[in-house]
Design a protein around this motif. Structure first.
Motif, PDB file in Angstrom:
ATOM      1  N   TYR A   5       0.821  -1.212   0.000  1.00 54.33           N
ATOM      2  CA  TYR A   5       0.000   0.000   0.000  1.00 54.33           C
ATOM      3  C   TYR A   5       0.854   1.261   0.000  1.00 54.33           C
ATOM      4  N   ASP A   6       1.975   1.234   0.697  1.00 54.14           N
ATOM      5  CA  ASP A   6       2.883   2.378   0.657  1.00 54.14           C
ATOM      6  C   ASP A   6       3.274   2.662  -0.788  1.00 54.14           C
ATOM      7  N   ASN A   7       3.650   1.618  -1.532  1.00 57.97           N
ATOM      8  CA  ASN A   7       4.034   1.776  -2.935  1.00 57.97           C
ATOM      9  C   ASN A   7       2.867   2.232  -3.796  1.00 57.97           C
ATOM     10  N   LEU A   8       1.685   1.666  -3.551  1.00 58.00           N
ATOM     11  CA  LEU A   8       0.494   2.047  -4.312  1.00 58.00           C
ATOM     12  C   LEU A   8       0.197   3.531  -4.150  1.00 58.00           C
ATOM     13  N   TYR A   9       0.207   4.011  -2.910  1.00 59.86           N
ATOM     14  CA  TYR A   9      -0.116   5.419  -2.661  1.00 59.86           C
ATOM     15  C   TYR A   9       0.995   6.349  -3.123  1.00 59.86           C
ATOM     16  N   GLU A  10       2.231   5.901  -3.049  1.00 67.31           N
ATOM     17  CA  GLU A  10       3.322   6.718  -3.590  1.00 67.31           C
ATOM     18  C   GLU A  10       3.181   6.848  -5.107  1.00 67.31           C
ATOM     19  N   THR A  11       2.779   5.767  -5.765  1.00 64.76           N
ATOM     20  CA  THR A  11       2.543   5.826  -7.210  1.00 64.76           C
ATOM     21  C   THR A  11       1.411   6.801  -7.518  1.00 64.76           C
ATOM     22  N   PHE A 122      -7.638  17.159 -13.331  1.00 68.58           N
ATOM     23  CA  PHE A 122      -8.795  16.283 -13.514  1.00 68.58           C
ATOM     24  C   PHE A 122      -8.370  14.948 -14.137  1.00 68.58           C
ATOM     25  N   LYS A 123      -7.556  15.005 -15.192  1.00 68.88           N
ATOM     26  CA  LYS A 123      -7.092  13.789 -15.865  1.00 68.88           C
ATOM     27  C   LYS A 123      -6.234  12.935 -14.943  1.00 68.88           C
ATOM     28  N   ARG A 124      -5.453  13.584 -14.111  1.00 69.85           N
ATOM     29  CA  ARG A 124      -4.602  12.832 -13.183  1.00 69.85           C
ATOM     30  C   ARG A 124      -5.428  12.162 -12.091  1.00 69.85           C
ATOM     31  N   VAL A 125      -6.490  12.818 -11.632  1.00 71.79           N
ATOM     32  CA  VAL A 125      -7.378  12.186 -10.655  1.00 71.79           C
ATOM     33  C   VAL A 125      -8.013  10.946 -11.276  1.00 71.79           C
ATOM     34  N   GLN A 126      -8.391  11.030 -12.535  1.00 76.91           N
ATOM     35  CA  GLN A 126      -8.935   9.884 -13.262  1.00 76.91           C
ATOM     36  C   GLN A 126      -7.921   8.732 -13.283  1.00 76.91           C
ATOM     37  N   LYS A 127      -6.668   9.038 -13.609  1.00 81.32           N
ATOM     38  CA  LYS A 127      -5.626   8.006 -13.658  1.00 81.32           C
ATOM     39  C   LYS A 127      -5.405   7.383 -12.280  1.00 81.32           C
ATOM     40  N   VAL A 128      -5.430   8.205 -11.244  1.00 81.66           N
ATOM     41  CA  VAL A 128      -5.262   7.687  -9.882  1.00 81.66           C
ATOM     42  C   VAL A 128      -6.407   6.727  -9.553  1.00 81.66           C
ATOM     43  N   GLY A 129      -7.621   7.115  -9.912  1.00 82.64           N
ATOM     44  CA  GLY A 129      -8.770   6.236  -9.676  1.00 82.64           C
ATOM     45  C   GLY A 129      -8.622   4.915 -10.399  1.00 82.64           C
ATOM     46  N   GLU A 130      -8.193   4.965 -11.642  1.00 81.07           N
ATOM     47  CA  GLU A 130      -8.016   3.740 -12.418  1.00 81.07           C
ATOM     48  C   GLU A 130      -6.941   2.844 -11.818  1.00 81.07           C
ATOM     49  N   LEU A 131      -5.925   3.443 -11.235  1.00 86.69           N
ATOM     50  CA  LEU A 131      -4.892   2.672 -10.551  1.00 86.69           C
ATOM     51  C   LEU A 131      -5.450   2.026  -9.278  1.00 86.69           C
ATOM     52  N   LEU A 132      -6.125   2.810  -8.458  1.00 85.11           N
ATOM     53  CA  LEU A 132      -6.554   2.333  -7.148  1.00 85.11           C
ATOM     54  C   LEU A 132      -7.645   1.266  -7.210  1.00 85.11           C
ATOM     55  N   VAL A 133      -8.543   1.351  -8.187  1.00 83.35           N
ATOM     56  CA  VAL A 133      -9.635   0.369  -8.225  1.00 83.35           C
ATOM     57  C   VAL A 133      -9.156  -1.029  -8.575  1.00 83.35           C
ATOM     58  N   ARG A 134      -7.926  -1.169  -8.991  1.00 85.45           N
ATOM     59  CA  ARG A 134      -7.369  -2.497  -9.253  1.00 85.45           C
ATOM     60  C   ARG A 134      -7.162  -3.281  -7.956  1.00 85.45           C
ATOM     61  N   ASP A 135      -7.059  -2.550  -6.840  1.00 81.17           N
ATOM     62  CA  ASP A 135      -6.911  -3.175  -5.528  1.00 81.17           C
ATOM     63  C   ASP A 135      -8.298  -3.348  -4.913  1.00 81.17           C
ATOM     64  N   GLU A 136      -8.584  -4.542  -4.414  1.00 80.39           N
ATOM     65  CA  GLU A 136      -9.921  -4.852  -3.890  1.00 80.39           C
ATOM     66  C   GLU A 136     -10.322  -3.956  -2.717  1.00 80.39           C
ATOM     67  N   ASP A 137      -9.413  -3.723  -1.769  1.00 81.42           N
ATOM     68  CA  ASP A 137      -9.737  -2.870  -0.619  1.00 81.42           C
ATOM     69  C   ASP A 137      -9.995  -1.435  -1.060  1.00 81.42           C
ATOM     70  N   CYS A 138      -9.171  -0.933  -1.962  1.00 77.91           N
ATOM     71  CA  CYS A 138      -9.367   0.432  -2.473  1.00 77.91           C
ATOM     72  C   CYS A 138     -10.652   0.527  -3.279  1.00 77.91           C
ATOM     73  N   PHE A 139     -10.940  -0.503  -4.065  1.00 75.87           N
ATOM     74  CA  PHE A 139     -12.182  -0.490  -4.839  1.00 75.87           C
ATOM     75  C   PHE A 139     -13.383  -0.362  -3.905  1.00 75.87           C
ATOM     76  N   ARG A 140     -13.420  -1.182  -2.856  1.00 77.43           N
ATOM     77  CA  ARG A 140     -14.549  -1.124  -1.913  1.00 77.43           C
ATOM     78  C   ARG A 140     -14.627   0.238  -1.225  1.00 77.43           C
TER      79      ARG A 140
END
Length: 157
Positions: A5-11, A122-140
């Motif tokens: 998660y540290d790596n995910l959020y840093e990304t 706005f576009k970067r927030v979209q990219k962050v969302g697309e990254l995070l939803v790949r993780d089950e906990d973040c998706f929920r």
């Protein structure tokens, strides 16, 4: 697990970079009103997200609380995304929404139709969302916050 998660959020933070909703520190417009919380108000922390800010926890909700003087480089992800949030629709597709939960705090949310937001942000927030939803906990987490935002949006009419 936490290293993941540290790596995910840093990304996610790298994707956002130093971009902001207006292309500058919007806190100068409202005297950092979103940065002045207490034990009941603050920014939600994503699952397993760490922060140097004070954290309050109640009923599995973790809030980062700031007095308006944090190091901007150490802000949690929700602070960096605000006043937007990457939401998911019924089909699990990511879209970016104003965070209507912040209506009473943020003049950008109150006056959104008159504000020229940064398209890059706005576009970067979209990219962050697309990254995070790949993780089950973040998706929920995003799914639950999406429902809260939609509820607030309906209340505001």
């Amino acid at each position: 697990m936490n290293g993941y998660y540290d790596n995910l959020y840093e990304t996610a933070k790298r994707i956002l970079g130093n971009k902001t909703p207006l292309g500058k520190d919007c806190g100068v417009l409202c005297e950092k009103s979103c940065c002045c919380g207490d034990e009941k108000t603050g920014m939600l922390l994503f699952p397993f997200e760490k922060t140097t800010l004070t954290v309050t926890e109640k009923e599995n909700v973790r809030l980062a609380v700031c007095d308006g003087s944090c190091n901007r480089e150490e802000r949690p992800l929700s602070c960096r995304l605000f006043p937007f949030f990457p939401c998911v629709d019924e089909d699990g597709r990511v879209f970016v929404s104003l965070d209507y939960r912040g209506f009473s705090v943020c003049p950008l949310v109150k006056n959104a139709k008159d504000v020229r937001f940064s398209k890059r942000f706005f576009k970067r927030v979209q990219k962050v969302g697309e990254l995070l939803v790949r993780d089950e906990d973040c998706f929920r987490f995003i799914e639950e916050v999406s429902k809260e935002i939609e509820f607030e949006k309906r209340l505001l009419g």
